[in-house]
Design a protein around this motif. Sequence first.
Motif, PDB file in Angstrom:
ATOM      1  N   GLU A 171       0.940  -1.515  -0.189  1.00 50.68           N
ATOM      2  CA  GLU A 171      -0.256   0.129  -0.430  1.00 50.68           C
ATOM      3  C   GLU A 171       0.894   1.102   0.103  1.00 50.68           C
ATOM      4  N   PHE A 172       0.494   2.401  -0.617  1.00 55.20           N
ATOM      5  CA  PHE A 172       0.995   3.814  -0.660  1.00 55.20           C
ATOM      6  C   PHE A 172       1.763   3.828   0.923  1.00 55.20           C
ATOM      7  N   THR A 173       0.722   3.788   2.352  1.00 55.23           N
ATOM      8  CA  THR A 173       1.439   3.991   3.464  1.00 55.23           C
ATOM      9  C   THR A 173       2.184   3.518   3.680  1.00 55.23           C
ATOM     10  N   ALA A 174       2.917   2.598   3.152  1.00 55.71           N
ATOM     11  CA  ALA A 174       4.533   1.324   3.533  1.00 55.71           C
ATOM     12  C   ALA A 174       4.926   3.193   3.086  1.00 55.71           C
ATOM     13  N   LEU A 175       5.453   3.793   1.449  1.00 57.56           N
ATOM     14  CA  LEU A 175       6.489   4.735   1.138  1.00 57.56           C
ATOM     15  C   LEU A 175       6.040   6.115   2.357  1.00 57.56           C
ATOM     16  N   LEU A 176       4.964   6.336   2.223  1.00 60.38           N
ATOM     17  CA  LEU A 176       4.616   7.755   2.577  1.00 60.38           C
ATOM     18  C   LEU A 176       4.976   6.944   4.330  1.00 60.38           C
ATOM     19  N   SER A 177       5.083   6.508   4.875  1.00 57.25           N
ATOM     20  CA  SER A 177       5.418   6.620   6.440  1.00 57.25           C
ATOM     21  C   SER A 177       7.061   6.440   6.803  1.00 57.25           C
ATOM     22  N   LYS A 178       7.784   6.667   5.576  1.00 54.67           N
ATOM     23  CA  LYS A 178       9.010   6.845   5.941  1.00 54.67           C
ATOM     24  C   LYS A 178       9.382   8.264   5.843  1.00 54.67           C
ATOM     25  N   ILE A 179       8.097   9.034   6.124  1.00 49.96           N
ATOM     26  CA  ILE A 179       8.185  10.253   6.125  1.00 49.96           C
ATOM     27  C   ILE A 179       7.286  11.469   6.599  1.00 49.96           C
ATOM     28  N   HIS A 180       6.281  10.525   6.841  1.00 53.56           N
ATOM     29  CA  HIS A 180       5.001  10.950   7.994  1.00 53.56           C
ATOM     30  C   HIS A 180       5.059  10.946   8.586  1.00 53.56           C
ATOM     31  N   LYS A 181       6.019  11.050   9.469  1.00 52.49           N
ATOM     32  CA  LYS A 181       5.830  10.233  10.701  1.00 52.49           C
ATOM     33  C   LYS A 181       6.351  11.113  12.357  1.00 52.49           C
ATOM     34  N   THR A 182       6.469  10.275  13.562  1.00 50.30           N
ATOM     35  CA  THR A 182       6.512  11.498  14.645  1.00 50.30           C
ATOM     36  C   THR A 182       8.156  11.656  14.759  1.00 50.30           C
ATOM     37  N   GLY A 183       8.699  11.708  15.226  1.00 54.80           N
ATOM     38  CA  GLY A 183      10.167  11.549  15.038  1.00 54.80           C
ATOM     39  C   GLY A 183      11.059  12.083  14.495  1.00 54.80           C
ATOM     40  N   SER A 184      12.113  12.203  14.415  1.00 50.82           N
ATOM     41  CA  SER A 184      13.030  12.885  12.939  1.00 50.82           C
ATOM     42  C   SER A 184      13.026  11.298  12.067  1.00 50.82           C
ATOM     43  N   ILE A 185      13.568  11.490  10.976  1.00 52.83           N
ATOM     44  CA  ILE A 185      13.723  10.397  10.193  1.00 52.83           C
ATOM     45  C   ILE A 185      15.604  10.399  10.325  1.00 52.83           C
ATOM     46  N   GLU A 186      15.195   8.951  10.322  1.00 53.49           N
ATOM     47  CA  GLU A 186      16.629   7.606  11.004  1.00 53.49           C
ATOM     48  C   GLU A 186      17.027   7.568   9.103  1.00 53.49           C
ATOM     49  N   THR A 187      18.791   6.446   8.861  1.00 56.44           N
ATOM     50  CA  THR A 187      18.627   5.980   8.449  1.00 56.44           C
ATOM     51  C   THR A 187      18.272   4.578   8.147  1.00 56.44           C
ATOM     52  N   SER A 188      17.460   4.134   9.047  1.00 55.33           N
ATOM     53  CA  SER A 188      16.602   2.907   9.030  1.00 55.33           C
ATOM     54  C   SER A 188      15.259   3.728   7.965  1.00 55.33           C
ATOM     55  N   ASP A 189      15.369   4.548   7.948  1.00 52.74           N
ATOM     56  CA  ASP A 189      14.478   4.838   6.748  1.00 52.74           C
ATOM     57  C   ASP A 189      14.203   5.005   5.386  1.00 52.74           C
ATOM     58  N   ARG A 190      15.507   4.779   5.188  1.00 50.17           N
ATOM     59  CA  ARG A 190      15.686   4.747   3.580  1.00 50.17           C
ATOM     60  C   ARG A 190      15.419   3.414   3.282  1.00 50.17           C
ATOM     61  N   VAL A 191      14.397   3.399   2.163  1.00 49.92           N
ATOM     62  CA  VAL A 191      14.217   2.319   1.115  1.00 49.92           C
ATOM     63  C   VAL A 191      15.166   1.530   0.119  1.00 49.92           C
ATOM     64  N   PHE A 192      14.603   0.366  -0.181  1.00 54.65           N
ATOM     65  CA  PHE A 192      15.336   0.004  -1.638  1.00 54.65           C
ATOM     66  C   PHE A 192      14.446  -0.267  -2.759  1.00 54.65           C
ATOM     67  N   MET A 193      14.020   0.267  -3.724  1.00 50.09           N
ATOM     68  CA  MET A 193      13.174   0.806  -4.536  1.00 50.09           C
ATOM     69  C   MET A 193      13.512   0.270  -5.607  1.00 50.09           C
ATOM     70  N   GLU A 194      12.660  -0.190  -6.658  1.00 46.65           N
ATOM     71  CA  GLU A 194      13.067  -0.853  -7.872  1.00 46.65           C
ATOM     72  C   GLU A 194      12.131  -0.370  -8.743  1.00 46.65           C
ATOM     73  N   LEU A 195      12.605   0.303  -9.593  1.00 47.49           N
ATOM     74  CA  LEU A 195      11.594   0.947 -10.868  1.00 47.49           C
ATOM     75  C   LEU A 195      11.826   0.118 -12.045  1.00 47.49           C
ATOM     76  N   ASN A 196      10.409  -0.815 -12.721  1.00 46.78           N
ATOM     77  CA  ASN A 196      10.695  -1.301 -13.852  1.00 46.78           C
ATOM     78  C   ASN A 196       9.813  -0.390 -15.134  1.00 46.78           C
ATOM     79  N   VAL A 197      10.669  -0.868 -16.092  1.00 43.82           N
ATOM     80  CA  VAL A 197       9.961   0.276 -17.213  1.00 43.82           C
ATOM     81  C   VAL A 197       9.179  -0.908 -17.694  1.00 43.82           C
TER      82      VAL A 197
END
Length: 143
Positions: free
Chosen positions: A73-99
């Motif tokens: 769901e979109f909430t998984a990506l949104l939760s990496k920035i829309h959150k209480t507290g600070s953004i940490e290195t653990s909020d880095r995400v692995f993404m794959e864009l497919n053409v």
Amino acid sequence: MAFYTGRSGSLVFNNKPVAKIRDWSVETTLELLSTNTIDSTSNTFTPGVKGATGSATLMYYRLEAGESASLTEFTALLSKIHKTGSIETSDRVFMELNVATGSLDDIKFNAYITSASISVSTGELSVVPINFTIDGDFSETIS
């Protein structure tokens, strides 16, 4: 000769395709370092640091009972920035864009979500545009 349309593209997060996505893009840049000397008559350069940013428009879509849990769901990506507290290195995400669906058409990388917004308009689908900055080098590119 094969042609691809947006219908064949996808975004994968946590090894699961994002349930509903309207579009994505990635832009790679290269800083050029001047190698001019005092007696130069033309500009000359050497490659410097490269970087990349991108964006995607996710649909505000929640999985319903009986729908595949193999989708994100979109909430998984949104939760990496829309959150209480600070953004940490653990909020880095692995993404794959497919053409397309082939393994030669993937762009894979680690990134930070740098902005996200939720947009709602009368008569329109609700969307969640996100922007991201790639952290480090690509782990796989279109070949």
